[in-house]
Design a protein around this motif. Structure first.
Motif, PDB file in Angstrom:
ATOM      1  N   SER A   9     -89.607  73.293  31.701  1.00 51.35           N
ATOM      2  CA  SER A   9     -88.628  73.430  30.625  1.00 51.35           C
ATOM      3  C   SER A   9     -88.017  74.833  30.647  1.00 51.35           C
ATOM      4  O   SER A   9     -88.742  75.835  30.690  1.00 51.35           O
ATOM      5  CB  SER A   9     -89.293  73.190  29.271  1.00 51.35           C
ATOM      6  OG  SER A   9     -88.367  73.436  28.225  1.00 51.35           O
ATOM      7  N   GLY A  30     -89.278  74.842  22.308  1.00 47.20           N
ATOM      8  CA  GLY A  30     -88.907  74.037  21.160  1.00 47.20           C
ATOM      9  C   GLY A  30     -89.754  72.779  21.061  1.00 47.20           C
ATOM     10  O   GLY A  30     -90.815  72.675  21.686  1.00 47.20           O
ATOM     11  N   GLN A  31     -89.253  71.822  20.288  1.00 51.70           N
ATOM     12  CA  GLN A  31     -89.958  70.561  20.066  1.00 51.70           C
ATOM     13  C   GLN A  31     -89.232  69.429  20.784  1.00 51.70           C
ATOM     14  O   GLN A  31     -88.004  69.292  20.681  1.00 51.70           O
ATOM     15  CB  GLN A  31     -90.055  70.256  18.578  1.00 51.70           C
ATOM     16  CG  GLN A  31     -90.868  69.008  18.269  1.00 51.70           C
ATOM     17  CD  GLN A  31     -90.987  68.768  16.772  1.00 51.70           C
ATOM     18  OE1 GLN A  31     -90.080  69.093  15.989  1.00 51.70           O
ATOM     19  NE2 GLN A  31     -92.114  68.189  16.353  1.00 51.70           N
ATOM     20  N   THR A  78     -87.751  66.067  21.172  1.00 50.95           N
ATOM     21  CA  THR A  78     -87.273  65.052  20.227  1.00 50.95           C
ATOM     22  C   THR A  78     -86.981  63.711  20.888  1.00 50.95           C
ATOM     23  O   THR A  78     -86.872  62.690  20.207  1.00 50.95           O
ATOM     24  CB  THR A  78     -85.990  65.551  19.529  1.00 50.95           C
ATOM     25  OG1 THR A  78     -84.995  65.845  20.527  1.00 50.95           O
ATOM     26  CG2 THR A  78     -86.270  66.805  18.714  1.00 50.95           C
ATOM     27  N   LYS A  82     -85.037  65.776  25.663  1.00 49.74           N
ATOM     28  CA  LYS A  82     -84.204  66.491  24.701  1.00 49.74           C
ATOM     29  C   LYS A  82     -85.128  67.347  23.861  1.00 49.74           C
ATOM     30  O   LYS A  82     -86.137  66.869  23.336  1.00 49.74           O
ATOM     31  CB  LYS A  82     -83.427  65.519  23.824  1.00 49.74           C
ATOM     32  CG  LYS A  82     -82.478  66.214  22.856  1.00 49.74           C
ATOM     33  CD  LYS A  82     -81.724  65.216  21.996  1.00 49.74           C
ATOM     34  CE  LYS A  82     -80.676  64.473  22.817  1.00 49.74           C
ATOM     35  NZ  LYS A  82     -79.825  63.612  21.947  1.00 49.74           N
ATOM     36  N   VAL A  83     -84.780  68.630  23.756  1.00 53.11           N
ATOM     37  CA  VAL A  83     -85.637  69.595  23.062  1.00 53.11           C
ATOM     38  C   VAL A  83     -84.834  70.272  21.960  1.00 53.11           C
ATOM     39  O   VAL A  83     -83.712  70.749  22.195  1.00 53.11           O
ATOM     40  CB  VAL A  83     -86.176  70.663  24.041  1.00 53.11           C
ATOM     41  CG1 VAL A  83     -87.069  71.659  23.309  1.00 53.11           C
ATOM     42  CG2 VAL A  83     -86.921  70.003  25.196  1.00 53.11           C
ATOM     43  N   ARG A  84     -85.422  70.294  20.753  1.00 59.68           N
ATOM     44  CA  ARG A  84     -84.774  70.984  19.631  1.00 59.68           C
ATOM     45  C   ARG A  84     -85.238  72.433  19.633  1.00 59.68           C
ATOM     46  O   ARG A  84     -86.427  72.726  19.554  1.00 59.68           O
ATOM     47  CB  ARG A  84     -85.131  70.323  18.314  1.00 59.68           C
ATOM     48  CG  ARG A  84     -84.497  71.013  17.089  1.00 59.68           C
ATOM     49  CD  ARG A  84     -84.799  70.273  15.802  1.00 59.68           C
ATOM     50  NE  ARG A  84     -84.216  68.936  15.840  1.00 59.68           N
ATOM     51  CZ  ARG A  84     -84.851  67.831  15.435  1.00 59.68           C
ATOM     52  NH1 ARG A  84     -86.100  67.925  14.994  1.00 59.68           N
ATOM     53  NH2 ARG A  84     -84.247  66.657  15.472  1.00 59.68           N
ATOM     54  N   THR A  85     -84.301  73.359  19.745  1.00 62.89           N
ATOM     55  CA  THR A  85     -84.601  74.786  19.755  1.00 62.89           C
ATOM     56  C   THR A  85     -83.990  75.450  18.527  1.00 62.89           C
ATOM     57  O   THR A  85     -83.273  74.810  17.746  1.00 62.89           O
ATOM     58  CB  THR A  85     -84.031  75.442  21.027  1.00 62.89           C
ATOM     59  OG1 THR A  85     -82.599  75.453  20.939  1.00 62.89           O
ATOM     60  CG2 THR A  85     -84.461  74.683  22.275  1.00 62.89           C
ATOM     61  N   GLN A 103     -81.608  77.420  18.553  1.00 62.62           N
ATOM     62  CA  GLN A 103     -80.161  77.473  18.763  1.00 62.62           C
ATOM     63  C   GLN A 103     -79.523  76.080  18.769  1.00 62.62           C
ATOM     64  O   GLN A 103     -78.308  75.958  18.900  1.00 62.62           O
ATOM     65  CB  GLN A 103     -79.837  78.176  20.077  1.00 62.62           C
ATOM     66  CG  GLN A 103     -80.158  79.679  20.097  1.00 62.62           C
ATOM     67  CD  GLN A 103     -81.643  79.946  20.239  1.00 62.62           C
ATOM     68  OE1 GLN A 103     -82.357  79.182  20.884  1.00 62.62           O
ATOM     69  NE2 GLN A 103     -82.102  81.005  19.609  1.00 62.62           N
ATOM     70  N   GLY A 104     -80.324  75.043  18.634  1.00 57.70           N
ATOM     71  CA  GLY A 104     -79.787  73.690  18.662  1.00 57.70           C
ATOM     72  C   GLY A 104     -80.474  72.851  19.723  1.00 57.70           C
ATOM     73  O   GLY A 104     -81.438  73.288  20.377  1.00 57.70           O
ATOM     74  N   ASP A 105     -80.001  71.625  19.911  1.00 56.97           N
ATOM     75  CA  ASP A 105     -80.603  70.720  20.886  1.00 56.97           C
ATOM     76  C   ASP A 105     -80.258  71.150  22.314  1.00 56.97           C
ATOM     77  O   ASP A 105     -79.135  71.585  22.601  1.00 56.97           O
ATOM     78  CB  ASP A 105     -80.124  69.287  20.660  1.00 56.97           C
ATOM     79  CG  ASP A 105     -80.749  68.681  19.410  1.00 56.97           C
ATOM     80  OD1 ASP A 105     -81.752  69.243  18.919  1.00 56.97           O
ATOM     81  OD2 ASP A 105     -80.250  67.648  18.930  1.00 56.97           O
ATOM     82  N   SER A 106     -81.236  70.994  23.202  1.00 57.70           N
ATOM     83  CA  SER A 106     -81.063  71.315  24.618  1.00 57.70           C
ATOM     84  C   SER A 106     -81.652  70.176  25.457  1.00 57.70           C
ATOM     85  O   SER A 106     -82.605  69.522  25.035  1.00 57.70           O
ATOM     86  CB  SER A 106     -81.759  72.639  24.957  1.00 57.70           C
ATOM     87  OG  SER A 106     -81.608  72.950  26.325  1.00 57.70           O
TER      88      SER A 106
END
Length: 268
Positions: A72, A76-77, A79, A97-100, A102-105
């Protein structure tokens, strides 16, 4: 004393002096002839003959370019998990998909391949550099399998080009279907560390397993193809197993080493 008396008696009997002397019985001549023949054959074999030897080592079936570990690039988490284990994906395909902050990545594949391991789950908190998947570098289902045999470094120099290899595959009953046939394609002359093996196979446990007895040398084996078997490869039996082989299957390889002349090891 008795022998001397017999010798004197012979001298006193000149009529027996012209009798032929028997040096050996016919049975003795036969034994002598057999011994000479055996020694001659052994001498010829020692000069012109050869002794075949093999080295056995653990192996694994893979596609030729190996695998890579997908990490990664963000913290983040998780999702969403956007890929499935066993799925074949193109390069830059979404995996997680990872929630950070700064937003989703989205975590994407680096190169085209098949997802062999998914290590991330929904809701998991991951850090930058966390291993989230292992991807085998294979673009097409028809890409051939190879075997990588991890041979002890001291045996690498004795492995000739195109040496024949017999592979005992862990998922195939040997007594029923025999062994898989192949030949050496290349020998990596550099000893492999646990880290380099892990990077190639995309599995740290296998890296530790194959280097447990010291740093081995990787020998790449091309499997003999066959259109008449279900697996698509040649076996020591006529048909081989009634199913196709999967990559990342463990095996044991027996590689024929260069023939040695007996005189090389008979003489000091």
């Amino acid at each position: 004393m008795q022998f001397r008396q017999q010798a004197l008696a012979k001298l006193q009997s000149p009529e027996e002096l012209d009798l032929p002397v028997r040096l050996a019985r016919p049975q003795g001549w036969l034994a002598l002839g057999v011994t000479v023949v055996v020694m001659a054959v052994a001498s010829v074999w020692a000069v012109t003959g050869s002794v075949a030897s093999t080295v056995s080592a653990p192996a694994i079936l893979t596609h030729g370019q190996g695998s890579y570990v997908l990490q990664s690039p963000v913290s983040g988490q998780v999702t969403a998990v956007l890929a499935r284990q066993g799925e074949r994906l193109p390069a830059n395909a979404p995996v997680l998909k990872v929630r950070t902050a700064q937003g989703d990545s989205v975590v994407r594949t680096v190169a085209a391949g098949r997802v062999t391991t998914l290590a991330a789950t929904i809701g998991q908190i991951i850090q930058t550099g966390t291993d989230v998947a292992a991807v085998e570098k294979v673009a097409h289902a028809s890409d051939p399998l190879y075997a990588t045999v991890y041979v002890p470094a001291q045996n690498a120099a004795a492995i000739p080009a195109h040496a024949s290899v017999d592979l005992t595959v862990s998922s195939v009953p040997t007594q029923t279907y025999g062994v898989l046939r192949g030949e050496v394609k290349s020998v990596d002359r550099t000893a492999q560390s646990a880290q380099s093996i892990s990077a190639f196979l995309g599995d740290s446990q296998l890296g530790q397993q194959f280097s447990g007895k010291g740093r081995p040398v990787a020998v790449l084996v091309a499997l003999d193809r066959s259109a008449s078997t279900k697996s698509g490869y040649r076996w020591s039996t006529t048909d081989g197993p009634p199913f196709r082989l999967d990559s990342m299957t463990l095996a044991s390889g027996s590689i024929r080493l260069a023939d040695q002349h007996p005189v090389d090891w008979l003489l000091p």
